[in-house]
Write a protein that holds these residues in place. Structure first.
Motif, PDB file in Angstrom:
ATOM      1  N   LEU A 103     -31.135   8.916  24.060  1.00  0.00           N
ATOM      2  CA  LEU A 103     -32.003   9.977  23.567  1.00  0.00           C
ATOM      3  C   LEU A 103     -32.694   9.484  22.298  1.00  0.00           C
ATOM      4  O   LEU A 103     -32.053   9.230  21.279  1.00  0.00           O
ATOM      5  N   GLU A 104     -33.995   9.331  22.380  1.00  0.00           N
ATOM      6  CA  GLU A 104     -34.766   8.863  21.226  1.00  0.00           C
ATOM      7  C   GLU A 104     -35.348  10.077  20.504  1.00  0.00           C
ATOM      8  O   GLU A 104     -36.125  10.842  21.075  1.00  0.00           O
ATOM      9  N   VAL A 105     -34.962  10.232  19.247  1.00  0.00           N
ATOM     10  CA  VAL A 105     -35.301  11.438  18.472  1.00  0.00           C
ATOM     11  C   VAL A 105     -36.341  11.098  17.405  1.00  0.00           C
ATOM     12  O   VAL A 105     -36.158  10.160  16.616  1.00  0.00           O
ATOM     13  N   TYR A 106     -37.412  11.880  17.398  1.00  0.00           N
ATOM     14  CA  TYR A 106     -38.486  11.726  16.430  1.00  0.00           C
ATOM     15  C   TYR A 106     -38.341  12.814  15.358  1.00  0.00           C
ATOM     16  O   TYR A 106     -38.465  14.000  15.642  1.00  0.00           O
ATOM     17  N   PHE A 107     -38.068  12.390  14.111  1.00  0.00           N
ATOM     18  CA  PHE A 107     -37.844  13.320  13.021  1.00  0.00           C
ATOM     19  C   PHE A 107     -39.127  13.555  12.218  1.00  0.00           C
ATOM     20  O   PHE A 107     -40.079  12.754  12.279  1.00  0.00           O
ATOM     21  N   SER A 108     -39.135  14.627  11.447  1.00  0.00           N
ATOM     22  CA  SER A 108     -40.320  15.005  10.675  1.00  0.00           C
ATOM     23  C   SER A 108     -40.604  14.056   9.513  1.00  0.00           C
ATOM     24  O   SER A 108     -41.692  14.098   8.933  1.00  0.00           O
ATOM     25  N   ASN A 109     -39.648  13.200   9.136  1.00  0.00           N
ATOM     26  CA  ASN A 109     -39.885  12.217   8.072  1.00  0.00           C
ATOM     27  C   ASN A 109     -40.367  10.875   8.637  1.00  0.00           C
ATOM     28  O   ASN A 109     -40.290   9.839   7.963  1.00  0.00           O
ATOM     29  N   ASN A 110     -40.803  10.920   9.904  1.00  0.00           N
ATOM     30  CA  ASN A 110     -41.344   9.744  10.607  1.00  0.00           C
ATOM     31  C   ASN A 110     -40.280   8.740  11.049  1.00  0.00           C
ATOM     32  O   ASN A 110     -40.626   7.666  11.550  1.00  0.00           O
ATOM     33  N   GLN A 111     -39.017   9.079  10.888  1.00  0.00           N
ATOM     34  CA  GLN A 111     -37.962   8.221  11.406  1.00  0.00           C
ATOM     35  C   GLN A 111     -37.797   8.446  12.903  1.00  0.00           C
ATOM     36  O   GLN A 111     -37.982   9.556  13.406  1.00  0.00           O
ATOM     37  N   ILE A 112     -37.446   7.380  13.594  1.00  0.00           N
ATOM     38  CA  ILE A 112     -37.139   7.456  15.020  1.00  0.00           C
ATOM     39  C   ILE A 112     -35.776   6.820  15.221  1.00  0.00           C
ATOM     40  O   ILE A 112     -35.556   5.663  14.860  1.00  0.00           O
TER      41      ILE A 112
ATOM     42  N   LYS B 256     -26.258  14.572  28.680  1.00  0.00           N
ATOM     43  CA  LYS B 256     -26.001  14.078  27.324  1.00  0.00           C
ATOM     44  C   LYS B 256     -26.530  15.029  26.260  1.00  0.00           C
ATOM     45  O   LYS B 256     -26.511  14.708  25.073  1.00  0.00           O
ATOM     46  N   ILE B 257     -27.006  16.194  26.699  1.00  0.00           N
ATOM     47  CA  ILE B 257     -27.503  17.231  25.786  1.00  0.00           C
ATOM     48  C   ILE B 257     -26.585  18.444  25.942  1.00  0.00           C
ATOM     49  O   ILE B 257     -26.577  19.091  26.984  1.00  0.00           O
ATOM     50  N   ASN B 258     -25.811  18.727  24.918  1.00  0.00           N
ATOM     51  CA  ASN B 258     -24.754  19.740  25.017  1.00  0.00           C
ATOM     52  C   ASN B 258     -24.897  20.825  23.955  1.00  0.00           C
ATOM     53  O   ASN B 258     -25.647  20.672  22.985  1.00  0.00           O
ATOM     54  N   PHE B 259     -24.138  21.908  24.163  1.00  0.00           N
ATOM     55  CA  PHE B 259     -24.124  23.011  23.206  1.00  0.00           C
ATOM     56  C   PHE B 259     -22.711  23.282  22.694  1.00  0.00           C
ATOM     57  O   PHE B 259     -22.460  24.283  22.036  1.00  0.00           O
ATOM     58  N   ASN B 260     -21.791  22.385  23.019  1.00  0.00           N
ATOM     59  CA  ASN B 260     -20.446  22.373  22.441  1.00  0.00           C
ATOM     60  C   ASN B 260     -19.945  20.937  22.541  1.00  0.00           C
ATOM     61  O   ASN B 260     -20.663  20.057  23.015  1.00  0.00           O
TER      62      ASN B 260
ATOM     63  N   ASP C 112     -26.551   8.548  21.679  1.00  0.00           N
ATOM     64  CA  ASP C 112     -25.936   8.662  22.998  1.00  0.00           C
ATOM     65  C   ASP C 112     -25.843  10.109  23.447  1.00  0.00           C
ATOM     66  O   ASP C 112     -25.817  10.403  24.645  1.00  0.00           O
ATOM     67  N   ARG C 113     -25.797  11.018  22.459  1.00  0.00           N
ATOM     68  CA  ARG C 113     -25.582  12.432  22.793  1.00  0.00           C
ATOM     69  C   ARG C 113     -26.164  13.305  21.669  1.00  0.00           C
ATOM     70  O   ARG C 113     -26.117  12.931  20.494  1.00  0.00           O
TER      71      ARG C 113
ATOM     72  N   SER D 237     -17.217  19.777  24.180  1.00  0.00           N
ATOM     73  CA  SER D 237     -16.247  19.546  25.249  1.00  0.00           C
ATOM     74  C   SER D 237     -16.543  18.283  26.058  1.00  0.00           C
ATOM     75  O   SER D 237     -15.640  17.709  26.657  1.00  0.00           O
ATOM     76  N   GLU D 238     -17.810  17.837  26.090  1.00  0.00           N
ATOM     77  CA  GLU D 238     -18.179  16.664  26.893  1.00  0.00           C
ATOM     78  C   GLU D 238     -18.190  15.365  26.088  1.00  0.00           C
ATOM     79  O   GLU D 238     -18.482  14.298  26.631  1.00  0.00           O
ATOM     80  N   CYS D 239     -17.879  15.443  24.802  1.00  0.00           N
ATOM     81  CA  CYS D 239     -17.952  14.255  23.961  1.00  0.00           C
ATOM     82  C   CYS D 239     -16.912  13.212  24.355  1.00  0.00           C
ATOM     83  O   CYS D 239     -15.783  13.544  24.729  1.00  0.00           O
ATOM     84  N   LYS D 240     -17.318  11.953  24.254  1.00  0.00           N
ATOM     85  CA  LYS D 240     -16.418  10.830  24.471  1.00  0.00           C
ATOM     86  C   LYS D 240     -16.239  10.101  23.144  1.00  0.00           C
ATOM     87  O   LYS D 240     -16.887  10.435  22.155  1.00  0.00           O
ATOM     88  N   ASN D 241     -15.385   9.107  23.096  1.00  0.00           N
ATOM     89  CA  ASN D 241     -15.179   8.338  21.881  1.00  0.00           C
ATOM     90  C   ASN D 241     -16.228   7.243  21.742  1.00  0.00           C
ATOM     91  O   ASN D 241     -16.825   6.794  22.721  1.00  0.00           O
ATOM     92  N   ASN D 242     -16.468   6.841  20.484  1.00  0.00           N
ATOM     93  CA  ASN D 242     -17.357   5.723  20.166  1.00  0.00           C
ATOM     94  C   ASN D 242     -18.800   5.956  20.617  1.00  0.00           C
ATOM     95  O   ASN D 242     -19.475   5.047  21.094  1.00  0.00           O
ATOM     96  N   GLU D 243     -19.257   7.192  20.460  1.00  0.00           N
ATOM     97  CA  GLU D 243     -20.652   7.517  20.759  1.00  0.00           C
ATOM     98  C   GLU D 243     -21.436   7.715  19.469  1.00  0.00           C
ATOM     99  O   GLU D 243     -20.878   8.086  18.434  1.00  0.00           O
ATOM    100  N   GLU D 244     -22.724   7.468  19.548  1.00  0.00           N
ATOM    101  CA  GLU D 244     -23.647   7.806  18.464  1.00  0.00           C
ATOM    102  C   GLU D 244     -24.144   9.224  18.762  1.00  0.00           C
ATOM    103  O   GLU D 244     -24.876   9.450  19.731  1.00  0.00           O
TER     104      GLU D 244
END
Length: 321
Positions: free
Chosen positions: A232-241, A149-153, A245-246, A155-162
């Motif tokens: 994938l839970e992402v921790y941002f520098s503005n303290n948002q979490i 679920k971690i990509n660099f293009n 999905d990808r 090509s692997e994306c599906k529909n209706n993903e966050e």
């Protein structure tokens, strides 16, 4: 007896193809091209979405073509059609699925060794391998069990993903708006504004932002990424979490330093190849073309000009018979 080529080219992208075509037109008789994938223009095939616009004057930089290849604005498909025609030239020997391991110079000839342990010999070498083969990765650790679920293009994306797209260049912007109509897309960039994006792409991006198709987050860093409930839970520098999905990283590419060193290429303190105005490295007979030569930034037209400059220099300095 071993065959000796006038010119051996590593990489069958725009720079490599142009060099081979221009070399043949200028009278070099024996030209060979090595490509580690199964076809030419691998970066265009992998990283360009179908029907993607391809501009001659990429990023607004006006380029006057110097050589014999007629390249104009078009699409991914028309660009590949052009290169299909050029590669079909019967005078060019193309070796696909043949990855070069390294090059050494012996008795005024370059010995080329491949991963398959084949050996070839040439009087001149052109390295045109691009930088996209090894995309830059973030410095923080990524969940190994969610690597699909971690990509660099896209090509692997599906529909209706966050989906979170990370980056501030043309690739990041294009990835974001290509998938925005089928997915919920956030584009995150660590700086407060875009400085490297084509104005056409920038206009498209802000149009999507105004229509709430893309959530644009600027001046924002990612501190870490963890797994939570198969997301994938992402921790941002503005303290948002936030959970996604990808994640798609578009952080640019890095020079394949190991190969360059095995080819005897002289590098500067930042591991970038040193070249002169003729795109020649410190060794007589060794040249670099395309993105690997620097200051091209993905421009196909500039890569085509590299092919003409190099071939002209080789022809001009070819020993008289």
């Amino acid at each position: 007896m071993k065959k000796i080529y006038d010119l051996a080219i590593i990489g069958a992208g725009p720079g490599g193809i142009a060099t081979s075509v221009e070399a043949i037109l200028l009278g070099l008789k024996e030209v060979i091209v090595f490509e580690k994938s199964n076809n030419h223009s691998d970066t265009i095939r992998k990283y360009f979405k179908d029907n993607k616009r391809v501009d001659k004057d990429w990023k607004g930089i006006k380029v006057e073509l110097k050589g014999n290849i007629h390249f104009t604005d078009g699409t991914k498909e028309s660009t590949l059609d052009l290169f299909d025609t050029l590669v079909a030239n019967k005078d060019i020997e193309a070796c696909f699925n043949e990855e070069v391991y390294g090059i050494t110079k012996q008795n005024n000839l370059f010995e080329i060794k491949t991963i398959k342990e084949n050996e070839y010999y040439a009087k001149n070498i052109v390295i045109s391998i691009g930088t996209m083969g090894k995309p830059n990765k973030p410095s923080y650790k990524l969940p190994v069990n969610l690597k699909d679920k971690i990509n660099f293009n896209i090509s692997e994306c599906k529909n209706n993903e966050e989906i979170l797209v990370v980056g501030g260049g043309d690739s990041a912007v294009e990835f974001a708006y290509y998938i925005a109509k089928q997915n919920r897309v956030t584009l995150a960039y660590r700086k407060e504004s875009f400085s490297r994006v084509n104005p056409i792409n920038l206009h498209q991006l802000f149009d999507f932002v105004e229509k709430d198709l893309i959530n644009l987050q600027l001046n924002l860093d990612i501190q870490k990424v963890e797994e939570k409930n198969n997301k994938l839970e992402v921790y941002f520098s503005n303290n948002q979490i936030k959970q996604f999905d990808r994640i798609i990283y578009a952080l640019g590419g890095s020079n394949p330093t190991d190969l360059l060193q095995r080819c005897g290429i002289l590098l500067d303190s930042e591991n970038k190849p040193l070249i002169d105005k003729n795109l020649r490295n410190h060794q007589e007979g060794v040249y670099l073309a395309g993105d690997i030569a620097g200051n091209v930034g993905g421009s196909i037209a500039l890569a085509l000009n590299h092919g003409y400059i190099i071939s002209s220099h080789i022809q001009k300095h070819k020993p008289a018979k």
